[in-house]
Design a protein around this motif. Structure first.
Motif, mmCIF file in Angstrom:
data_model
loop_
_atom_site.group_PDB
_atom_site.id
_atom_site.type_symbol
_atom_site.label_atom_id
_atom_site.label_comp_id
_atom_site.label_asym_id
_atom_site.label_seq_id
_atom_site.Cartn_x
_atom_site.Cartn_y
_atom_site.Cartn_z
ATOM 1 N N TYR A 17 -45.599 -44.274 -18.888
ATOM 2 C CA TYR A 17 -44.843 -44.037 -17.663
ATOM 3 C C TYR A 17 -45.753 -43.882 -16.447
ATOM 4 C CZ TYR A 17 -40.344 -44.313 -19.768
ATOM 5 O OH TYR A 17 -39.222 -44.806 -20.380
ATOM 6 N N ALA A 18 -46.963 -43.367 -16.628
ATOM 7 C CA ALA A 18 -47.903 -43.298 -15.509
ATOM 8 C C ALA A 18 -48.288 -44.709 -15.060
ATOM 9 C CB ALA A 18 -49.149 -42.501 -15.901
ATOM 10 N N MET A 19 -48.518 -45.593 -16.010
ATOM 11 C CA MET A 19 -48.840 -46.978 -15.664
ATOM 12 C C MET A 19 -47.633 -47.685 -15.059
ATOM 13 S SD MET A 19 -51.986 -47.816 -15.982
ATOM 14 C CE MET A 19 -51.806 -49.580 -15.740
ATOM 15 N N GLY A 60 -41.178 -48.507 -18.317
ATOM 16 C CA GLY A 60 -42.001 -47.649 -19.168
ATOM 17 C C GLY A 60 -41.690 -47.833 -20.637
ATOM 18 N N VAL A 61 -40.424 -48.126 -20.950
ATOM 19 C CA VAL A 61 -40.036 -48.395 -22.343
ATOM 20 C C VAL A 61 -40.750 -49.649 -22.843
ATOM 21 C CG1 VAL A 61 -38.114 -48.982 -23.874
ATOM 22 C CG2 VAL A 61 -37.808 -47.243 -22.088
ATOM 23 N N PHE A 62 -40.777 -50.698 -22.011
ATOM 24 C CA PHE A 62 -41.476 -51.930 -22.395
ATOM 25 C C PHE A 62 -42.975 -51.670 -22.576
ATOM 26 C CE2 PHE A 62 -37.830 -54.025 -20.155
ATOM 27 C CZ PHE A 62 -37.334 -54.717 -21.250
ATOM 28 N N VAL A 63 -43.565 -50.913 -21.660
ATOM 29 C CA VAL A 63 -44.997 -50.602 -21.769
ATOM 30 C C VAL A 63 -45.269 -49.856 -23.073
ATOM 31 C CG1 VAL A 63 -46.952 -49.366 -20.753
ATOM 32 C CG2 VAL A 63 -45.322 -50.528 -19.257
ATOM 33 N N PRO A 142 -55.876 -56.653 -10.771
ATOM 34 C CA PRO A 142 -56.792 -55.698 -10.122
ATOM 35 C C PRO A 142 -56.169 -54.305 -9.989
ATOM 36 C CG PRO A 142 -56.754 -57.779 -8.924
ATOM 37 C CD PRO A 142 -55.655 -57.846 -9.943
ATOM 38 N N MET A 143 -54.912 -54.249 -9.606
ATOM 39 C CA MET A 143 -54.252 -52.947 -9.464
ATOM 40 C C MET A 143 -54.125 -52.260 -10.812
ATOM 41 S SD MET A 143 -52.971 -50.653 -7.625
ATOM 42 C CE MET A 143 -51.773 -49.342 -7.589
ATOM 43 N N ALA A 144 -53.719 -52.996 -11.846
ATOM 44 C CA ALA A 144 -53.564 -52.397 -13.173
ATOM 45 C C ALA A 144 -54.886 -51.817 -13.660
ATOM 46 C CB ALA A 144 -53.035 -53.430 -14.169
ATOM 47 N N ASN A 148 -55.309 -47.788 -13.838
ATOM 48 C CA ASN A 148 -55.547 -47.195 -15.146
ATOM 49 C C ASN A 148 -56.820 -46.352 -15.128
ATOM 50 O OD1 ASN A 148 -56.903 -47.256 -17.965
ATOM 51 N ND2 ASN A 148 -54.737 -47.612 -18.348
ATOM 52 N N MET A 149 -57.897 -46.921 -14.604
ATOM 53 C CA MET A 149 -59.191 -46.240 -14.640
ATOM 54 C C MET A 149 -59.221 -44.952 -13.814
ATOM 55 S SD MET A 149 -61.232 -47.852 -16.590
ATOM 56 C CE MET A 149 -60.984 -49.341 -17.506
ATOM 57 N N PHE A 150 -58.606 -44.992 -12.645
ATOM 58 C CA PHE A 150 -58.787 -43.894 -11.692
ATOM 59 C C PHE A 150 -57.560 -43.026 -11.459
ATOM 60 C CE2 PHE A 150 -61.977 -47.113 -10.494
ATOM 61 C CZ PHE A 150 -63.106 -46.364 -10.771
ATOM 62 N N ALA A 151 -56.417 -43.388 -12.011
ATOM 63 C CA ALA A 151 -55.219 -42.577 -11.781
ATOM 64 C C ALA A 151 -54.462 -42.298 -13.081
ATOM 65 C CB ALA A 151 -54.298 -43.251 -10.757
ATOM 66 N N ALA A 152 -53.943 -43.332 -13.727
ATOM 67 C CA ALA A 152 -53.066 -43.115 -14.884
ATOM 68 C C ALA A 152 -53.793 -42.432 -16.044
ATOM 69 C CB ALA A 152 -52.449 -44.435 -15.342
ATOM 70 N N ALA A 153 -54.957 -42.921 -16.409
ATOM 71 C CA ALA A 153 -55.671 -42.316 -17.544
ATOM 72 C C ALA A 153 -56.136 -40.890 -17.221
ATOM 73 C CB ALA A 153 -56.844 -43.188 -17.983
ATOM 74 N N PRO A 154 -56.766 -40.644 -16.065
ATOM 75 C CA PRO A 154 -57.130 -39.249 -15.769
ATOM 76 C C PRO A 154 -55.910 -38.326 -15.715
ATOM 77 C CG PRO A 154 -58.342 -40.723 -14.333
ATOM 78 C CD PRO A 154 -57.339 -41.562 -15.064
ATOM 79 N N PHE A 155 -54.813 -38.787 -15.116
ATOM 80 C CA PHE A 155 -53.600 -37.970 -15.066
ATOM 81 C C PHE A 155 -53.078 -37.696 -16.471
ATOM 82 C CE2 PHE A 155 -48.942 -37.917 -15.272
ATOM 83 C CZ PHE A 155 -48.693 -36.720 -14.608
ATOM 84 N N THR A 156 -53.049 -38.726 -17.323
ATOM 85 C CA THR A 156 -52.553 -38.569 -18.686
ATOM 86 C C THR A 156 -53.408 -37.578 -19.465
ATOM 87 O OG1 THR A 156 -51.622 -40.796 -18.680
ATOM 88 C CG2 THR A 156 -52.015 -39.790 -20.837
#
Length: 168
Positions: A17-19, A60-63, A142-144, A148-156
């Motif tokens: 869901y973060a992604m 998010g369900v698909f991801v 590029p956005m993904a 992922n590197m700087f927002a979604a993964a650290p947040f998760t």
């Protein structure tokens, strides 16, 4: 990091869901006319975040589904090819896994978005699918990667650590 199947599912849901939310904010902002190179911050409005939230609920369900079917496994294989957990820095190995997962999930989710938003909802002819998919992938990769590197993964990792403080 998750230590049980339940924790793995929770971690996966947070990451999915973060992604999904970050990518939906990006794509909806573009659709609504946001263009950074043209000083597009004036086009960014609160409605982008609400519309992204609504789309992220089902994207998010698909991801989550596709990351569990193949994205995470192929990301782990990529990591195994490019780092040795026995000798390499664990953070480097984590980044390699993230990069490998994004390299698989971005084309996958670009295909989902191309089919859903352009063919089903947009009425584009199916013969245009390859071109739509490539364009969607090139716009989103590029956005993904950086999201992922700087927002979604650290947040998760942060939220997972708050939910399961004994795991970090």
């Amino acid at each position: 990091m998750p230590k049980t199947k339940t924790q793995g599912i929770i971690f996966g849901l947070i990451m999915s869901y973060a992604m999904a939310y970050g990518m939906e904010v990006y794509n909806i902002a573009i659709k609504m006319g946001f263009n950074l190179s043209a000083g597009g911050f004036s086009n960014m409005t609160d409605i982008v975040f609400w519309e992204a939230f609504k789309e992220a609920l089902y994207m998010g369900v698909f991801v989550f589904l596709f990351s569990n079917l193949w994205g995470n496994r192929l990301g782990a294989r990529f990591m195994a090819r490019h780092c040795n957990p026995e000798t390499d820095n664990p953070y480097f190995c984590q980044l390699m896994r993230q990069a490998g997962t994004v390299a698989v999930m971005c084309p996958t989710m670009s295909m989902v978005a191309s089919i859903l938003f352009n063919l089903i909802l947009g009425g584009a002819p199916i013969v245009q699918l390859p071109a739509i998919w490539v364009g969607t992938f090139l716009k989103n990769f590029p956005m993904a990667f950086f999201w992922n590197m700087f927002a979604a993964a650290p947040f998760t990792h942060w939220l997972f650590g708050k939910l399961f403080p004994n795991n970090h």
